[in-house]
Motif scaffolding. Structure first.
Motif, mmCIF file in Angstrom:
data_model
loop_
_atom_site.group_PDB
_atom_site.id
_atom_site.type_symbol
_atom_site.label_atom_id
_atom_site.label_comp_id
_atom_site.label_asym_id
_atom_site.label_seq_id
_atom_site.Cartn_x
_atom_site.Cartn_y
_atom_site.Cartn_z
ATOM 1 N N ASN A 147 14.256 3.343 -31.834
ATOM 2 C CA ASN A 147 16.097 4.183 -31.628
ATOM 3 C C ASN A 147 15.218 5.801 -31.081
ATOM 4 N N LEU A 201 22.293 7.422 -29.988
ATOM 5 C CA LEU A 201 21.518 6.364 -30.859
ATOM 6 C C LEU A 201 22.624 5.596 -32.250
ATOM 7 N N THR A 242 12.171 -2.572 -26.079
ATOM 8 C CA THR A 242 11.688 -2.342 -27.240
ATOM 9 C C THR A 242 10.087 -2.370 -27.410
#
Length: 700
Positions: A24, A176, A284
């Protein structure tokens, strides 16, 4: 407490959590990470340590919204920033308190000044402060649902909106997002779980040497925070540089068609809802490749992305634990990997063909069918075989002889002797139950059960502000001010307002309640078929409590007394586990169960005075164990009734001859009595219509 953060690289173990946070940090578009784990596992420590690794950011001087001087927000409430001076600072870590209000999150507008002076006075909230940094929500499962919705919407859109009676402010809010939670304290509903990009399950290591190292490092940090941090300074710098390098490499990473096909195939195979999982997995996997220093996504990236992005999206009902079938994942990836060799259609037909345009292939020097390019006979037979065996395992080829024997040999199951304990039996299948409400209008936490004054819902009236004005009722305010304009010397089009003119909205929605179960586990309930039905009914009510965001508690009584099997909690899953393992047998101390309920409700009323209780007594009405056991139970019921507790008695009496003991208890308790058959929402239509629309009515 020291201002020196615990170093990220000093944390022992927890590789998945470390990786999830770093991904992240490399690509905030992944959508944040939800950290699920037991208490005392350094969840908060690791999140706070991450903020120290993030690259510093350049901001416009004087801007309360951390605008980037290279690309300032054109809608920034602080105005245009062209040519404004800038400076660099560290990325912020903003922590969200559990009891935070909506205005504290998104900011607040001074409506009094907006109406009286025409000034748009806006005080930024926590979302503005977290822009371009980290927003950390500890115990995210304890936040009210509408607050979590607000946070996740801002994280998804990258903007925060404040709307108050026609006055609107919006600003950038990209951060985030990290949430931590202890599942024992309650779950997030599936819709909210799906909004977090990744999830990580953590637990304390059971390895003594590793635990010793954790304790050793923590004691060293507490004794000398600065010296301890200095020991890991070089590792911290190296990790921060790797994050920066991965961020720079991220735009160059290629998501190949092969990898994308595997991603979508995995999401389809695991039957996740919607397409958010596919998008999160793709982002991801790209971040994983960049973190590894590669410019191409490989199968190992897709596999790891699935392990992080799919477990919390696999819940098919409220009591399913998150998880992922590793064998199914590997099988799906293998099935949709790009073939290494082109297909050979000719090898599928062993019969030689002789086209008349130059002679058959078999006329060459090599024997027909044995050439190195021909492949084995019956080509392609090796591929389907591994997929074949799972089909018989479904059990469709078995006629299930067991159930045929049951009607032929009905053996009545007798309850055990009063002093004997029966083994726990499984609960029946849950079903949708009727809706039970608490009498009156409350002011508890927002939920989906009983009527209450809440921040959401529809406006029902106006009143003078109680404290700071948050939700202006515009028409009521104008009506209050209009008769006084001449007396106040109004000379222009602007209204002359006084503080006493302002009115706020009163909104009615629904609240969550404390549903306290008092379950008879005595010998009179121990017949297996009967207890299975009773447990199925309680499990159905537990599922209903989960869907309505209630807290639950469970008291069981049997033998010599009553036990608080589950203290009031938001974790309905724990309640289902305790119910499944509930043993039965012994006498029926009904009075003890009711008195224990009275004590639990008294304590909970002091802890949370706004959360109203709903008492559910599951019993056949019998009371044994003392000479005046029935009279004692009636006195205990009247004590609860005197406290104004709304209740329902689930009548579990069975047999052709019924004594009506549970209904007598309900009358003493001032509650409604409902049989197991009447509990079902799809039961008698008239009962459903009556109870869905009205709260429980107490008996006279």
């Amino acid at each position: 407490m020291s201002d020196v953060r615990y170093p990220f690289t000093a944390i022992v173990g927890m590789a998945d959590l470390r990786l999830g946070l770093l991904l992240n940090a490399v690509s905030p578009a992944v959508g944040g990470v939800l950290v699920r784990g037991e208490k005392g596992t350094a969840k908060s420590t690791m999140v706070r340590a991450l903020a120290g690794l993030l690259p510093s950011i350049a901001t416009v001087d004087g801007c309360r919204f951390a605008c980037d001087p290279a690309a300032p927000d054109p809608q920034c409430p602080d105005g245009a920033h062209d040519g404004a001076p800038a400076s660099a600072r560290a990325a912020r870590l903003v922590e969200l308190p559990v009891g935070v209000s909506e205005d504290r999150i998104v900011g607040s507008l001074d409506l009094e000044r907006a109406l009286a002076e025409g000034v748009k006075a806006y005080e930024p909230g926590l979302l503005a402060r977290a822009h371009r940094g980290v927003l950390y929500i500890d115990e995210v499962n304890l936040l009210q649902d509408h607050v979590v919705d607000l946070l996740l919407d801002a994280a998804a859109m990258g903007r925060s909106y404040v709307e108050r009676e026609g006055v609107s402010v919006r600003h950038a809010a990209r951060f985030l997002l990290v949430g931590t939670m202890n599942p024992e304290e309650g779950e997030l509903r599936p819709q909210l779980l799906d909004r977090f990009g990744l999830t990580v399950e953590i637990a304390a290591t059971r390895e003594p040497a590793e635990r010793a190292e954790v304790v050793r490092r923590r004691l060293g940090y507490d004794a000398d925070p600065a010296g301890f941090a200095a020991r890991f300074a070089a590792d911290e710098r190296e990790l921060a540089e790797r994050i920066t390098a991965a961020r720079e490499l991220l735009p160059e990473v290629e998501l190949t068609d092969r990898a994308l096909r595997q991603i979508t195939a995995v999401c389809a195979a695991f039957e996740v809802d919607g397409l958010r999982a596919d998008i999160v997995m793709a982002r991801t996997a790209v971040a994983l490749a960049a973190w590894a220093g590669r410019t191409e996504v490989l199968e190992e990236d897709v596999r790891k992305a699935a392990q992080l992005a799919l477990p919390h999206r696999r819940r098919r009902n409220p009591f399913d634990a998150p998880g992922l079938d590793e064998e199914q994942l590997d099988r799906t990836l293998a099935e949709h990997a790009e073939p290494e060799e082109p297909e050979e259609p000719a090898a599928e037909d062993p019969r030689p063909e002789g086209p008349g345009d130059g002679g058959p292939e078999g006329d060459g020097p090599e024997p027909d069918g044995d050439g190195p390019d021909g492949g084995p006979d019956g080509g392609g037979g090796g591929a389907p075989e591994p997929a074949g065996p799972p089909a018989p395992a479904t059990g469709t080829d078995a006629p299930a002889p067991g159930p045929e024997e049951a009607p032929q040999q009905p053996v009545p199951v007798q309850p055990p002797a009063p002093g004997r304990e029966a083994a726990p039996v499984a609960a029946g299948e849950p079903y949708r139950t009727r809706l039970f409400k608490v009498d009156g209008t409350g002011r508890g936490a927002q939920g989906r059960r009983s009527p209450a004054e809440t921040d959401g819902g529809h406006t029902i009236r106006a009143r003078r502000p109680q404290g700071r004005l948050a939700r202006l009722h515009l028409s009521a305010t104008l009506q209050a001010a209009a008769p006084h304009q001449v007396a106040r010397g109004r000379t222009s089009r602007a209204l002359v307002l006084d503080k006493d003119d302002f009115r706020e909205q009163v909104r009615q929605g629904r609240e969550s309640n404390l549903v306290l179960f008092v379950v008879d586990a005595s010998g009179s309930m121990a017949a297996r078929q009967r207890m299975t039905a009773v447990k199925g009914a309680v499990l159905s009510l537990l599922m209903d409590a989960y869907q309505r965001r209630d807290k639950i508690g469970m008291i069981t009584f049997r033998g010599a007394g009553a036990e608080l099997a589950l203290p009031p909690t938001s974790s309905v899953e724990v309640g289902a586990v305790r119910l499944e393992s509930l043993p039965t047998g012994g006498r029926t101390p009904l009075a003890a169960g009711l008195l224990r309920a009275h004590e639990v409700l008294r304590v909970e009323r002091m802890r949370d005075p706004h959360r109203r209780p709903l008492l559910v007594v599951v019993t056949d009405g019998r009371a044994t164990g003392a000479r005046d056991a029935v009279a004692q139970s009636h006195r205990a019921a009247e004590l609860l009734a005197a406290q104004g507790v709304t209740g329902v008695v689930l009548d579990c009496e069975a047999g052709p001859v019924r004594l009506g003991l549970a209904r007598t208890l309900a009358a003493r308790l001032g509650a409604s009595a409902v049989t197991l058959d009447e509990l079902r929402a799809e039961g008698v239509a008239s009962l459903v219509r009556e109870n869905r629309a009205t709260p429980l009515r107490k008996a006279a």
